[in-house]
Design an enzyme around this catalytic site. Structure first.
Site, PDB file in Angstrom:
ATOM      1  CB  CYS A 121      24.885   7.681  45.031  1.00  0.00           C
ATOM      2  SG  CYS A 121      25.127   7.261  43.166  1.00  0.00           S
ATOM      3  CG  ASP A 155      26.549  27.004  83.707  1.00  0.00           C
ATOM      4  OD1 ASP A 155      27.463  27.153  83.808  1.00  0.00           O
ATOM      5  OD2 ASP A 155      25.526  27.593  83.291  1.00  0.00           O
ATOM      6  NE  ARG A 193      32.783   4.428  37.650  1.00  0.00           N
ATOM      7  CZ  ARG A 193      32.196   3.584  36.748  1.00  0.00           C
ATOM      8  NH1 ARG A 193      32.076   2.287  37.278  1.00  0.00           N
ATOM      9  NH2 ARG A 193      31.242   3.931  35.896  1.00  0.00           N
ATOM     10  CB  THR A 208      25.700   2.439  37.487  1.00  0.00           C
ATOM     11  OG1 THR A 208      25.650   2.702  38.679  1.00  0.00           O
ATOM     12  CG2 THR A 208      24.605   2.859  36.608  1.00  0.00           C
ATOM     13  CB  CYS A 229      22.882  11.013  44.175  1.00  0.00           C
ATOM     14  SG  CYS A 229      23.536  10.964  42.483  1.00  0.00           S
ATOM     15  CB  CYS A 281      28.275   8.996  42.308  1.00  0.00           C
ATOM     16  SG  CYS A 281      27.222  10.333  41.414  1.00  0.00           S
ATOM     17  CB  CYS A 298      26.064  12.822  44.635  1.00  0.00           C
ATOM     18  SG  CYS A 298      26.384  10.905  44.940  1.00  0.00           S
TER      19      CYS A 298
END
Length: 495
Positions: free
Chosen positions: A38, A445, A67, A34, A42, A69, A72
């Site tokens: 993601c 402490d 690029r 694709t 996702c 998604c 998501c």
């Protein structure tokens, strides 16, 4: 999860197939069929394993031509907890890039702050993250642009400038390349998300993501209980404070929500948005991996009940390391109330005034330069602490001592220990809350020793330190769980 340098493919595939949100930000899945990348969680049907490749950063995915998604939104994942766990060159560089140093000072400025050559920095980042400092900064600019496009009604030209782009053309090309949408198309997709700031110029309403669980009690309780009047306050269910930023100043309101932190920012210059977000995330320790932390601490049978009772505790940090160091000195051997009083006097006398139409904030905390000019005789504190204070602010002002997200933890500790009046407790509380060392520990402490004794843990510093070896590298989080056994206001959300 192994380090980003050697992503374990089988482990990554299992995380994607189970949609494990804990690994969001640890790595990114690029899908060969694709052309998108993601986050592991996702919501779409996971691709076939043979179509997955894994990258350690969003910038590396973008460099490889993928690029983001649209479902998501991987660019909005929490940051990798690895950069807060480590103090090596790559981790320090990532913290500086998140703080906007490349946009303001370029790669040479980044390298100078780290004490390495430009070539060394670029080589190390490429080797571990698959992208150099310019690509990493570009990915951050794209994320900032998306945030402004979707949450404000600002004109695109103003967004490009605020996000750090050098031109409208570069802004348009980057947004289109990373998100496969033009800026206008990106805005049109989410009209309901737009919040122009209720008409207040420079005001933005954002959602800061985190890895669940998050226990807000000690986190916001600590910030509210130790708030310096005029600089910080708790109002209407939110912690509010003033911010000194590279281009101007700001006011932030942070409120816990079940699945995010509501963040309302008012900035005098929108170019400070990425830095302001980065510092707010750092303040609230939002990039932590609470499951990994809690799993380690549960291995001690005496700590396990504390973890089970209130999992997801974070380390409350600071938005200004120098400010915190000054406040740590003011708080030496005095009560929380007395420390706030000392700090408030300095703020009123030497802080920069500002307006806060929505609350009671009045000043920025004084800069080291302003404090270095204070007449020591006017300081209402013992002479020895006065010497500690004046030495600290003088060295911070002249650059002899530098505390920042890029600090080498061991070197900073050594420099602090050389200062008069600085013992292990003061140094480690600065390391824990200002420098962000997740393994800082406070065995001397009083509150820690009292809690340890009540739980059946060793209560002497040497014996407790030996027991705490098994808690590494998360001893700073063990401190939060031990402190939480007390009824002090730092452990409770204000009403």
């Amino acid at each position: 999860m192994q380090t980003a340098t050697h992503l374990d493919r089988e482990h990554c595939v299992r995380a994607v197939q189970s949609k494990d949100a804990r690994f969001d930000g640890w790595f990114y899945t690029a899908v060969l069929t694709t052309g998108i990348y993601c986050r592991p969680s996702c919501p779409v049907v996971p691709p076939k394993p043979e179509n997955m490749t894994f990258h350690p950063s969003a910038a590396a995915c973008q460099q490889a031509g993928f690029r983001a998604c649209k479902r998501c939104r991987p660019d909005t994942s929490p940051g990798s907890p690895e950069w807060n766990l480590r103090a090596d060159l790559v981790a320090r560089a990532m913290r500086l890039i998140a703080d906007g140093v490349v946009d303001r000072e370029g790669v040479p400025g980044l390298a100078a702050r780290l004490g390495y050559s430009t070539r060394q920095v670029e080589r190390q980042l490429l080797a571990e993250l698959g992208a150099g400092p310019l690509a990493l900064a570009r990915a951050q600019r794209a994320q900032t642009a998306r945030l402004l496009i979707e949450t404000t009604a600002l004109p695109m030209a103003e967004i490009a400038f605020a996000a750090g782009f050098s031109s409208i053309r570069t802004f348009n090309d980057t947004v289109r390349e990373v998100f496969a949408l033009s800026p206008s198309e990106l805005r049109d997709r989410v009209p309901a998300r737009r919040a122009p700031g209720d008409g207040t110029p420079g005001t933005l309403s954002l959602r800061l993501p985190f890895r669940a669980p998050l226990n807000p009690s000690n986190l916001f309780g600590h910030l509210a209980a130790t708030a310096v009047p005029g600089v910080e306050e708790w109002r209407d269910g939110a912690y509010r404070r003033t911010l000194r930023l590279p281009y101007g100043h700001g006011i932030v309101a942070l409120a816990p929500r079940p699945d995010h932190i509501a963040c309302r920012l008012t900035l005098s210059d929108l170019r400070d948005l990425p830095v302001a977000i980065s510092r707010c995330r750092w303040l609230l320790d939002l990039d932590a991996d609470p499951v990994a932390v809690d799993d380690r601490l549960r291995t001690d049978p005496l700590l396990a009940p504390l973890v089970d009772e209130g999992p997801g505790r974070r380390v409350p940090r600071t938005v200004d390391e120098a400010e915190f160091a000054v406040r740590a000195v003011l708080g030496q051997q005095v009560s929380t109330a007395a420390a706030r009083t000392h700090a408030a006097r300095l703020v009123t006398s030497h802080g920069k005034p500002l307006d806060d139409p929505e609350g009671g904030l009045t000043h920025l905390f004084p800069s080291p330069e302003a404090l270095a000019a204070v007449d020591p005789e006017t300081l209402a504190m013992p002479r020895t602490r006065r010497t500690t204070f004046t030495t600290l602010v003088r060295q911070l002002a002249d650059g002899t001592l530098h505390l920042g997200v890029e600090s080498d933890w061991a070197e900073a500790r050594a420099r602090l220990l050389d200062l008069p009046g600085f013992g292990p407790w003061t140094v480690d509380v600065i390391a824990m809350r200002a420098l962000g060392d997740p393994d800082a520990f406070l065995p001397t402490d009083l509150g820690i020793r009292r809690a340890a004794g009540a739980l059946g843990l060793p209560s002497t510093p040497a014996a407790l330190t030996a027991r705490a070896e098994a808690w590494r590298p998360w001893r700073a989080y063990a401190v939060q769980y031990l402190w939480a056994t007390d009824s002090h206001p730092i452990n409770f959300l204000p009403a």
